[in-house]
Design a protein around this motif. Sequence first.
Motif, PDB file in Angstrom:
ATOM      1  N   ASP A  22       0.848  -1.184   0.000  1.00 46.39           N
ATOM      2  CA  ASP A  22       0.000   0.000   0.000  1.00 46.39           C
ATOM      3  C   ASP A  22       0.893   1.247   0.000  1.00 46.39           C
ATOM      4  N   THR A  32      -0.323   4.397  -0.660  1.00 42.42           N
ATOM      5  CA  THR A  32      -1.224   5.539  -0.702  1.00 42.42           C
ATOM      6  C   THR A  32      -0.580   6.775  -0.087  1.00 42.42           C
ATOM      7  N   ASN A  33       0.119   6.603   1.034  1.00 44.78           N
ATOM      8  CA  ASN A  33       0.719   7.736   1.745  1.00 44.78           C
ATOM      9  C   ASN A  33       2.192   7.939   1.401  1.00 44.78           C
ATOM     10  N   ASP A  47       4.613   6.517   4.022  1.00 45.90           N
ATOM     11  CA  ASP A  47       3.906   5.251   4.190  1.00 45.90           C
ATOM     12  C   ASP A  47       4.628   4.333   5.174  1.00 45.90           C
ATOM     13  N   GLN A  66       4.929   0.022   5.969  1.00 39.09           N
ATOM     14  CA  GLN A  66       4.736  -1.297   5.389  1.00 39.09           C
ATOM     15  C   GLN A  66       4.979  -2.369   6.454  1.00 39.09           C
ATOM     16  N   SER A 106       2.101  -2.144  -7.182  1.00 42.00           N
ATOM     17  CA  SER A 106       1.314  -1.637  -6.060  1.00 42.00           C
ATOM     18  C   SER A 106      -0.177  -1.741  -6.392  1.00 42.00           C
ATOM     19  N   THR A 107      -0.968  -2.048  -5.355  1.00 44.37           N
ATOM     20  CA  THR A 107      -2.411  -2.211  -5.537  1.00 44.37           C
ATOM     21  C   THR A 107      -3.187  -0.917  -5.309  1.00 44.37           C
ATOM     22  N   SER A 108      -2.500   0.159  -4.963  1.00 45.08           N
ATOM     23  CA  SER A 108      -3.160   1.436  -4.705  1.00 45.08           C
ATOM     24  C   SER A 108      -2.386   2.551  -5.416  1.00 45.08           C
ATOM     25  N   SER A 126      -0.826   6.325  -5.279  1.00 50.79           N
ATOM     26  CA  SER A 126      -0.301   7.260  -4.298  1.00 50.79           C
ATOM     27  C   SER A 126      -1.032   8.601  -4.394  1.00 50.79           C
TER      28      SER A 126
END
Length: 272
Positions: free
Chosen positions: A2, A4-5, A9, A11, A135-137, A139
Amino acid sequence: MDVTNFPFDEQKCTLTFLSMSYNDQQLKFVPLRKKVDVNSLTSHGEWNIVDASVDTENSPQVTNVSAIVITYRLQRRHVFLLLNTVLPIVFLSLLNIMVFLIPEESGEKISFGITVLLALALSMSMASSMLPRDSTSVSLLIIYIFVLLIISLLTVVLSIVVVLFYHLDERYANSIQEEERSFFMGFFCQALAKKVKSPVTSNQEKLEQPEQIQGKRMSKILDTDSLNDAEREVGTKYRSIGRIINNVSFVVFLCVWFLLTSFIFLKLTVRI
């Protein structure tokens, strides 16, 4: 993963140990402590270990097998990326809005906006190259740069419109000067032509009253002046419209930039 941030981020890295030869009745893992001692680990330049825990569970891959799970919570070191990627993009986006403060007569308004637009596009490609491909999201930083790219495109379009209105004003000013020049040239040509008129025509003109002749000439001059004043008013109106568009665009885009940047940084930094 993830992201996103990104680059603020966190992990998780999970290590699972199990025995393939014994089942959970024959061998069962029991941790001596719930936390892992990370003081002996070598520090990493990109990641910082925030927490490390130990737990036991049955293996999801193999039934009836005991497993011990070590979970590392990693936080990205964001100072380097903040100084080299995020802050330059923020400063470029603010510099992009300053295009509305450049005077139209300088001739650098459109070229400045296009330069900042290309710089933002390059920054977006550099930031995208730092993210993992699987990545699944998406940023928030990439979304932020994309919105800034759209804002930069709109600023270039509006700058072109403002410069267009400015040059429309110059066209009217040039046309007025040409008409005034042609009027005075025609006036002098008529004055010279009257000197070489035939005696009959000159005698007929003498019969006319001087006041009538002067009145005709003044009426022609007043008609021409009123026409020129109307054209000057139209030209000034174009320049005023361009200035209004320029000033309103500056205020609107500055507010949008401030709200968008504040929202993105709050979303990236604040942990809920």
